[in-house]
Write a protein that holds these residues in place. Structure first.
Motif, PDB file in Angstrom:
ATOM      1  N   ASP A 154      42.270  42.921  44.680  1.00 44.77           N
ATOM      2  CA  ASP A 154      43.090  43.665  45.301  1.00 44.77           C
ATOM      3  C   ASP A 154      42.680  44.694  46.222  1.00 44.77           C
ATOM      4  N   ALA A 155      41.355  45.166  46.157  1.00 44.62           N
ATOM      5  CA  ALA A 155      40.896  46.413  46.652  1.00 44.62           C
ATOM      6  C   ALA A 155      40.087  45.463  47.828  1.00 44.62           C
ATOM      7  N   LEU A 156      39.649  44.507  47.616  1.00 48.49           N
ATOM      8  CA  LEU A 156      39.160  43.822  48.869  1.00 48.49           C
ATOM      9  C   LEU A 156      40.171  43.409  49.860  1.00 48.49           C
ATOM     10  N   SER A 157      41.390  42.848  49.311  1.00 50.95           N
ATOM     11  CA  SER A 157      42.223  42.532  49.968  1.00 50.95           C
ATOM     12  C   SER A 157      42.884  43.782  50.982  1.00 50.95           C
ATOM     13  N   HIS A 197      39.135  32.795  40.090  1.00 51.51           N
ATOM     14  CA  HIS A 197      39.771  33.020  38.898  1.00 51.51           C
ATOM     15  C   HIS A 197      38.740  32.671  37.838  1.00 51.51           C
ATOM     16  N   LEU A 198      38.433  33.731  37.162  1.00 48.16           N
ATOM     17  CA  LEU A 198      37.255  33.487  36.074  1.00 48.16           C
ATOM     18  C   LEU A 198      37.747  33.553  34.742  1.00 48.16           C
ATOM     19  N   PHE A 199      38.693  34.301  34.362  1.00 48.70           N
ATOM     20  CA  PHE A 199      39.180  34.511  33.230  1.00 48.70           C
ATOM     21  C   PHE A 199      40.478  33.514  32.784  1.00 48.70           C
ATOM     22  N   ASP A 227      41.106  41.047  38.950  1.00 48.65           N
ATOM     23  CA  ASP A 227      42.347  41.106  39.866  1.00 48.65           C
ATOM     24  C   ASP A 227      42.227  42.581  40.869  1.00 48.65           C
ATOM     25  N   ARG A 228      41.997  43.490  40.049  1.00 46.83           N
ATOM     26  CA  ARG A 228      41.976  44.722  40.797  1.00 46.83           C
ATOM     27  C   ARG A 228      40.823  44.543  41.763  1.00 46.83           C
TER      28      ARG A 228
END
Length: 303
Positions: free
Chosen positions: A240-243, A210-212, A236-237
């Motif tokens: 989501d792509a990695l997941s 969680h960066l930002f 987040d996206r």
């Protein structure tokens, strides 16, 4: 235990119409002729001492400035990263090829880090004897993450209140959209290549932290106010792509963002360095605490 087959045929049960029996036999035959399911990455149970562990990834896996260097010049790989911590905790035989700046292209192609010599493709470290693989990569594709904290920070000096870097029609946003759109396919291909080279390995796809902040701004992250929402959504996206790619391949996704929620750059207890690190670490990269948390997540999964 399987019982021996009876030497006496059981025959057709009384009262069952022949058409029903024939239908059942056809169903069995057709089932036996169907195509086998696509092979998936195996999930082995546990981690034995001495298991062969290969760590793949970019700077968020390499752990820059978190200890003595353990990799090639320019890769910013250190003994403080989660790969080394995990190997020490579980007594694993580690091969760490993580390297700062790595993209999904550097899994199958060589990389030349700053001030260093070319390093081999990361997947070359895998073999049929590999037991465990961690891979944390994708955010650097198209230099999206690096430009977000360099070019976008620079753009903010001219428009603090607006969204000079991420508004519709900007070059950065167009590039970011392209890269995020391609990431599921790229990661899927990477995981398939891992399966081919290390068919017996347990594979973990490690997400980004969680960066930002969920809201507000801070001096340690000097983006324009209007660029913060897109920056949050972008990470987040990517996760989501990695997941999604991990799920499709049968690998295990490690949700680092959920585990580090509330410890972003702007938080009162940050686990990610900002523009000026408050402790050992590279700007906009994990502190030791974040790498400890990732280590614990992996230990829990392996146990």
């Amino acid at each position: 235990m399987r019982r021996a087959a009876s030497s006496t045929s059981p025959g057709i049960p009384l009262g069952v119409p022949p058409a029903v029996v024939l239908s059942g036999l056809l169903a069995i035959l057709l089932t036996g002729c169907s195509d086998p399911p696509a092979p998936r990455i195996e999930r082995n149970e546990g981690a034995r001492a001495g298991s062969a562990y290969v760590a793949l990834g970019d700077s968020y896996a390499a752990g820059p400035r978190l200890g003595p260097s353990t990799g090639p010049v320019g890769c910013e790989q250190t003994s403080g990263n989660y790969a080394h911590r995990l190997a020490e905790r579980l007594d694993l035989e580690l091969t760490d090829v993580t390297c700062g700046g790595a993209t999904t292209e550097h899994l199958t192609g060589s990389q030349t880090p700053p001030n260093g010599a070319p390093v081999p493709p990361q997947l070359d470290a895998l073999s049929a004897d590999t037991d465990i693989v961690t891979i944390g990569i994708g955010g650097n594709d198209g230099k999206v993450f690096s430009e977000l904290v360099t070019a976008c920070v620079g753009a903010a000096t001219k428009d603090r209140a607006g969204a000079p870097c991420t508004a519709e029609g900007t070059a950065f946003r167009a590039k970011a959209e392209r890269q995020v759109g391609r990431l599921p396919t790229r990661m899927g291909e990477a995981l398939e290549a891992i399966r081919e080279r290390a068919p017996e390995a347990t594979v973990f796809v490690v997400g980004y932290p969680h960066l930002f902040p969920e809201e507000g701004t801070c001096e340690l992250l000097p983006l324009a106010r209007g660029d913060y929402p897109y920056a949050r959504d972008l990470v987040d996206r990517v996760n989501d792509a990695l997941s999604a790619a991990a799920d499709q391949a049968g690998a295990t996704y490690v949700d680092v963002a959920a585990a580090t929620d509330g410890h972003d750059i702007c938080s009162t207890d940050p686990w990610i360095a900002g523009l000026v690190p408050a402790e050992a670490g590279l700007e906009y990269h994990p502190y030791a605490k974040e790498q400890e948390v990732v280590t614990e997540l992996l230990v829990d999964e392996l146990r």
